[in-house]
Design an enzyme around this catalytic site. Structure first.
Site, short mmCIF file in Angstrom:
data_model
loop_
_atom_site.label_atom_id
_atom_site.label_comp_id
_atom_site.label_asym_id
_atom_site.label_seq_id
_atom_site.Cartn_x
_atom_site.Cartn_y
_atom_site.Cartn_z
N ASN A 27 78.61 1.20 104.48
CA ASN A 27 77.46 1.42 103.60
C ASN A 27 76.47 0.28 103.87
O ASN A 27 76.69 -0.84 103.44
CB ASN A 27 77.94 1.41 102.14
CG ASN A 27 76.78 1.49 101.16
OD1 ASN A 27 75.63 1.70 101.56
ND2 ASN A 27 77.07 1.32 99.88
N GLY A 50 80.31 -7.41 97.16
CA GLY A 50 79.36 -8.43 97.60
C GLY A 50 79.65 -9.82 97.06
O GLY A 50 78.82 -10.72 97.14
N HIS A 62 77.62 5.32 93.65
CA HIS A 62 77.85 3.91 93.97
C HIS A 62 77.51 3.04 92.77
O HIS A 62 76.57 3.34 92.02
CB HIS A 62 77.00 3.50 95.19
CG HIS A 62 77.43 2.16 95.72
ND1 HIS A 62 76.97 0.99 95.17
CD2 HIS A 62 78.30 1.82 96.70
CE1 HIS A 62 77.55 -0.02 95.80
NE2 HIS A 62 78.34 0.46 96.74
N GLU A 113 75.95 0.39 92.50
CA GLU A 113 74.55 -0.09 92.43
C GLU A 113 73.63 1.00 91.89
O GLU A 113 72.63 0.70 91.24
CB GLU A 113 74.11 -0.59 93.82
CG GLU A 113 74.75 -1.95 94.11
CD GLU A 113 75.21 -2.16 95.55
OE1 GLU A 113 74.68 -1.49 96.45
OE2 GLU A 113 76.11 -2.99 95.75
N SER A 153 84.16 -6.29 99.28
CA SER A 153 84.45 -7.47 100.11
C SER A 153 85.57 -7.24 101.13
O SER A 153 86.38 -8.14 101.37
CB SER A 153 84.75 -8.68 99.22
OG SER A 153 83.62 -8.99 98.41
N LYS A 170 73.58 -0.11 102.75
CA LYS A 170 72.71 -0.40 101.60
C LYS A 170 71.26 -0.48 102.09
O LYS A 170 70.87 0.26 102.98
CB LYS A 170 73.19 -1.65 100.86
CG LYS A 170 74.69 -1.54 100.52
CD LYS A 170 75.20 -2.55 99.57
CE LYS A 170 76.68 -2.30 99.31
NZ LYS A 170 77.26 -3.18 98.32
N GLU A 180 85.89 1.18 94.05
CA GLU A 180 85.16 -0.06 94.31
C GLU A 180 85.01 -0.84 93.00
O GLU A 180 84.09 -0.58 92.22
CB GLU A 180 83.76 0.25 94.86
CG GLU A 180 83.76 0.99 96.17
CD GLU A 180 82.46 0.76 96.94
OE1 GLU A 180 82.55 0.32 98.09
OE2 GLU A 180 81.37 0.99 96.39
P1 13P Z 1 80.73 -5.34 100.18
O1 13P Z 1 81.70 -4.93 101.27
O2 13P Z 1 79.53 -6.04 100.69
O3 13P Z 1 81.44 -6.07 99.07
O4 13P Z 1 80.17 -3.96 99.54
C1 13P Z 1 81.07 -2.98 99.18
C2 13P Z 1 80.31 -1.77 98.83
O5 13P Z 1 79.59 -1.72 97.85
C3 13P Z 1 80.44 -0.60 99.73
O6 13P Z 1 79.88 0.54 99.18
#
Ligand code: 13P
Length: 253
Positions: free
Chosen positions: A9, A171, A95, A97, A211, A11, A165
């Site tokens: 992803n 992150g 997601h 976010e 992560s 982003k 997640e």
């Molecule tokens: P990170 O791997 O940067 O923690 O992000 C995970 C994520 O949100 C994947 O959709």
């Protein structure tokens, strides 16, 4: 045996030149034959050019979101068929976010899954709890409610993947331990079996996200109910993403 599935992803990261560089390195380093499923999920504007970059490789392309209506006055949004038209075959829905930064409701997110499936896309449906929810012992209740919003018995489950997640691991560099991940994944599978269909619950792939890095990927993906990873930051670096893909391949053998 479920085939592992690793998706990146991206982003809201990478410009066109950076994407092309990343894709060239992935193409070069990708094992051939590739015994697992791999997808990259760029921002909308890069779906078309990245499709060109994966032609002739087993890498699939996915979008990061969609709007559930087929067309109309929804400025700034994109429909499932428009995504499909780019050649993309996957879409990430729900997601954290989208839920917690953009403020999408469970009800809106729930309408997206049938819209995506109807257009022929495969769905990665994200669920996961915030740190205060985990600390209050509400992880299972939160995840169960998110599953409830998104899933119904009449969906084509063969085109669904769940991504667990935990929001506190995204992150932050703070990964769930393999025990925490396995516990949540097993709970999700049990919930799906109890509520819907035991056979599909057994077959559905549940990715872990939060992560994931090459150095923790083996431990996470060796858990019996972890079937791959949804990778954010580490999917932006070819070496790291390829390292995670290698770990997924090891978990399958
Ligand atoms: P990170 O791997 O940067 O923690 O992000 C995970 C994520 O949100 C994947 O959709």
């Amino acid at each position: 045996m479920r085939k592992p599935f690793v998706a990146g992803n991206w982003k809201m990261n990478l410009n066109l030149a950076e994407c092309r560089e990343l894709m060239a390195a992935l193409r070069k380093g990708l094992p051939d034959p590739l015994p697992i499923d791999v997808a990259v999920c760029p921002p909308f504007a890069l779906l078309f050019p990245i499709q060109g970059e994966v032609d002739g490789t087993p890498i699939k392309v996915g979008a990061q979101n969609l709007y559930p209506e087929p067309k109309g006055a929804f400025t700034g949004e994109i429909s499932a068929t428009q995504i499909r038209d780019t050649g993309a075959t996957y879409v990430i829905i729900g997601h954290s976010e989208r839920r917690h930064v953009i403020g999408e409701t469970g009800e809106l997110i729930g309408r997206k899954i049938p819209a995506a499936l109807k257009a022929g896309l495969e769905v990665i449906y994200c669920v996961g709890e915030k740190i205060e929810e985990r600390e209050a012992g509400r992880t299972e209740a939160v995840v169960a409610e998110q599953l409830n919003h998104g899933l119904t018995e009449d969906l084509d489950w063969s085109r669904l993947t769940i991504a667990y997640e935990p929001v506190w691991a995204i992150g932050t560099g703070k990964t769930a331990t393999p025990e925490q991940a396995q516990e949540a994944h097993a709970f999700i599978r049990q919930e799906l079996a109890a509520r819907y269909n035991a056979e599909w619950a057994d077959r559905i792939r549940i990715q872990y996200g939060g992560s994931v890095k090459p150095d923790n990927a083996d431990a996470l993906m060796s858990c019996p109910d972890v079937d791959g990873a949804l990778v954010g930051g580490a999917s932006l670096k070819a070496g790291d993403f390829l390292g995670i893909i290698q770990a997924a391949i090891r978990s399958a053998s």
